[in-house]
Enzyme design. Structure first.
Site, mmCIF file in Angstrom:
data_model
loop_
_atom_site.group_PDB
_atom_site.id
_atom_site.type_symbol
_atom_site.label_atom_id
_atom_site.label_comp_id
_atom_site.label_asym_id
_atom_site.label_seq_id
_atom_site.Cartn_x
_atom_site.Cartn_y
_atom_site.Cartn_z
ATOM 1 N N VAL A 1 0.853 -1.076 0.258
ATOM 2 C CA VAL A 1 -0.317 -0.538 -0.157
ATOM 3 C C VAL A 1 0.923 1.226 0.316
ATOM 4 C CG1 VAL A 1 -1.866 1.172 1.104
ATOM 5 C CG2 VAL A 1 -1.908 -1.467 1.132
ATOM 6 N N PRO A 2 0.954 1.500 -1.358
ATOM 7 C CA PRO A 2 1.818 2.956 -1.289
ATOM 8 C C PRO A 2 2.149 3.925 -0.517
ATOM 9 C CG PRO A 2 1.202 2.754 -3.900
ATOM 10 C CD PRO A 2 0.212 1.448 -2.470
ATOM 11 N N CYS A 3 2.777 4.471 0.250
ATOM 12 C CA CYS A 3 2.091 5.296 0.490
ATOM 13 C C CYS A 3 3.314 6.030 1.113
ATOM 14 C CB CYS A 3 2.076 4.720 2.997
ATOM 15 S SG CYS A 3 2.908 4.067 3.967
ATOM 16 N N HIS A 4 4.199 5.645 0.052
ATOM 17 C CA HIS A 4 5.645 7.062 0.404
ATOM 18 C C HIS A 4 5.132 7.536 -1.013
ATOM 19 C CE1 HIS A 4 5.535 2.642 -2.005
ATOM 20 N NE2 HIS A 4 6.505 3.683 -2.885
ATOM 21 N N ARG A 5 4.243 7.309 -1.564
ATOM 22 C CA ARG A 5 3.619 7.676 -2.733
ATOM 23 C C ARG A 5 2.475 9.287 -2.100
ATOM 24 N NH1 ARG A 5 2.112 3.188 -6.146
ATOM 25 N NH2 ARG A 5 4.147 1.981 -6.820
#
Length: 168
Positions: free
Chosen positions: A123-127
């Site tokens: 779940v790409p929270c870095h984006r």
């Protein structure tokens, strides 16, 4: 009795720990180098490791792994499900996610939800970045350094803590 399993894997970004309960991932996190390396035992953990390695090799841009969504609720779940839909190489802002959730002005609440993400990278929270294109927090080990590394891995240019130029 449900089976809780874990494994550790070394990635170009550092050590990761993957945890599953029964047939869903409960956690994907960065971790300090473990004292003991555990190999994936179940087909689920083997597939998670395969997909994570493919991501770091640049051969995978979207994960298809079962996540334990029952462990998150309400607004937090709504936000994390939106974050799960941010495509590889693209970005979203905290404020933009708040608006999509029907709660304009709730960027800080979005930040709190994103900061509690149990499935880093998957779940790409870095984006998720600030509306000013700056990197604001990252709950992973090494914080903003890790967020910078991941965004650069996905092709973004980061200058002085800011995505420059933003691609979406």
């Amino acid at each position: 009795m449900t089976l809780h399993e874990t494994c550790n894997l070394k990635t170009p970004a550092g050590w990761m720990r993957v945890e599953a309960l029964a047939d869903a991932l409960t956690s994907v996190t960065f971790t300090p180098q473990p004292e003991r390396v555990s190999e994936p035992g179940s087909p689920l953990l083997r597939e998670a490791v395969r997909q994570l390695q493919a991501y770091f090799d640049g051969a995978l841009s979207a994960f298809s792994l079962p996540l334990a969504w029952t462990q998150v609720e309400g607004f937090r779940k709504e936000i994390l499900q939106m974050v799960a839909g941010i495509p590889y190489g693209e970005l979203a802002t905290y404020g933009g996610l708040a608006e999509r959730a029907g709660k304009p002005g709730a960027a800080r609440a979005v930040g709190s939800a994103v900061g509690s993400n149990p499935w880093l990278i998957v779940v790409p929270c870095h984006r998720v970045i600030g509306s000013d294109c700056r990197l604001h927090g990252f709950s992973a080990l090494d914080g903003l350094e890790m967020k910078t590394w991941l965004l650069r891995h996905e092709g973004h240019q980061i200058i002085a803590g800011k995505v420059n130029p933003p691609r979406s």
